[in-house]
Scaffold this motif. Structure first.
Motif, PDB file in Angstrom:
ATOM      1  N   LEU A 189       0.841  -1.192   0.000  1.00 38.36           N
ATOM      2  CA  LEU A 189       0.000   0.000   0.000  1.00 38.36           C
ATOM      3  C   LEU A 189       0.877   1.244   0.000  1.00 38.36           C
ATOM      4  CD1 LEU A 189      -2.671  -1.052   2.670  1.00 38.36           C
ATOM      5  CD2 LEU A 189      -2.642  -1.513   0.222  1.00 38.36           C
ATOM      6  N   VAL A 202      -9.867   0.469   3.381  1.00 37.96           N
ATOM      7  CA  VAL A 202      -9.001  -0.664   3.023  1.00 37.96           C
ATOM      8  C   VAL A 202      -9.019  -1.708   4.138  1.00 37.96           C
ATOM      9  CG1 VAL A 202      -6.647  -1.351   2.436  1.00 37.96           C
ATOM     10  CG2 VAL A 202      -7.538   0.858   1.664  1.00 37.96           C
ATOM     11  N   TRP A 210       3.737  -1.028   3.891  1.00 33.30           N
ATOM     12  CA  TRP A 210       3.416   0.385   3.713  1.00 33.30           C
ATOM     13  C   TRP A 210       4.567   1.090   3.011  1.00 33.30           C
ATOM     14  CZ3 TRP A 210      -1.398   1.852   4.912  1.00 33.30           C
ATOM     15  CH2 TRP A 210      -2.112   1.120   5.881  1.00 33.30           C
ATOM     16  N   GLN A 229      -1.997  -1.143  -4.247  1.00 35.05           N
ATOM     17  CA  GLN A 229      -3.047  -0.141  -4.100  1.00 35.05           C
ATOM     18  C   GLN A 229      -2.451   1.160  -3.572  1.00 35.05           C
ATOM     19  OE1 GLN A 229      -6.254  -1.119  -1.232  1.00 35.05           O
ATOM     20  NE2 GLN A 229      -7.642  -0.779  -2.937  1.00 35.05           N
ATOM     21  N   THR A 230      -3.036   2.291  -3.965  1.00 34.74           N
ATOM     22  CA  THR A 230      -2.672   3.568  -3.373  1.00 34.74           C
ATOM     23  C   THR A 230      -3.817   4.036  -2.477  1.00 34.74           C
ATOM     24  OG1 THR A 230      -3.527   4.804  -5.268  1.00 34.74           O
ATOM     25  CG2 THR A 230      -1.182   4.225  -5.286  1.00 34.74           C
ATOM     26  N   VAL A 231      -3.466   4.681  -1.378  1.00 34.99           N
ATOM     27  CA  VAL A 231      -4.477   5.149  -0.437  1.00 34.99           C
ATOM     28  C   VAL A 231      -4.184   6.586  -0.034  1.00 34.99           C
ATOM     29  CG1 VAL A 231      -4.944   2.838   0.477  1.00 34.99           C
ATOM     30  CG2 VAL A 231      -3.213   4.278   1.576  1.00 34.99           C
TER      31      VAL A 231
END
Length: 261
Positions: A189, A202, A210, A229-231
């Protein structure tokens, strides 16, 4: 206990060079832990240092005397310096007068990320790196992987900011991060101000890695593309973004929160 009183002593010169040169620390694979807290944490978690260095007046300090006594009882090596010589080595202003010389822990790089991990992509400020390590340790994260451009984790400033977190983490430096991320066996992420999904949407009830990036530029495009995934962390007010260390702490403890529900 050995005492050195001359600035021209070869051992003292080596010690001072190690204290004042990041390149020397990297080459020697050794660093200095300055202060009671770091020294006591090392004793508790890693055992004897290569050498305990103490300022002569500090032997009257009960906390310092306790540490020196523990090293003596375990037959460790102690070097006593006059105040002036000690202060020329110490990187801490108004310190208490004790430091440990230790070998920088080194482990083989894992083949892939499989447990909760942190990936630092060109995070350059030592205070930020130390704060991230401290939060990671508090959140139960096990591994930290750093790019070549990230601040040296075993520098005095990072060590002071991390407050002993180094001693419960496996830290890997000068890592090829794109290759590491590509081979990961857990979701990766990456934080981005342009992500569509928020951190709170998420599922974090599983191990994740991370990725946090440079203070100004953020995570590199290569790692953003390689991430699972990007958050984004939603925030109120007109500030553009969070400090990277604050961002990391929010992410870590949202994962802790989800796993306690």
């Amino acid at each position: 206990m050995k005492t050195i009183t001359s600035r021209d002593n070869a051992q003292y010169k080596d010690l001072k060079h190690l204290a004042t040169s990041s390149q020397a620390r990297k080459k020697a694979g050794r660093t200095l832990l300055d202060g009671v807290h770091l020294a006591q944490a090392w004793l508790d978690l890693r055992g004897l240092p290569e050498q305990c260095i103490v300022a002569e007046p500090a032997l009257n300090n009960p906390e310092v005397a306790d540490i020196v006594n523990k090293v003596q009882l375990a037959h460790g090596h102690i070097l006593c310096l006059p105040e002036a010589l000690y202060q020329a080595v110490s990187q801490v202003e108004h310190g208490v007068g004790v430091m440990f010389l230790v070998e920088t822990p080194h482990k083989a790089l894992p083949a892939r990320m499989a447990v909760n991990a942190v990936v630092l992509d060109n995070v350059q400020d030592p205070g930020n790196v130390g704060s991230i390590l401290r939060s990671a340790a508090a959140a139960g994260i096990k591994q930290v992987f750093c790019s070549a451009g990230t601040a040296f984790c075993w520098s005095p400033k990072v060590l002071r900011a991390a407050m002993g977190a180094h001693f419960v983490l496996d830290i890997f430096e000068n890592v090829d991060l794109p290759a590491l991320v590509a081979a990961s066996s857990i979701p990766v992420l990456a934080t981005s101000g342009y992500a569509q999904k928020t951190l709170y949407d998420v599922d974090l009830k599983r191990p994740v890695a991370w990725v946090f990036g440079h203070e100004g530029q953020g995570v590199s495009d290569a790692l953003l593309s390689a991430a699972t995934q990007t958050v984004v962390i939603p925030h109120l007010g007109k500030v553009e973004s969070l400090n990277v260390a604050a961002c990391a702490a929010v992410c870590f403890f949202e994962q802790v929160r989800q796993n306690q529900v």
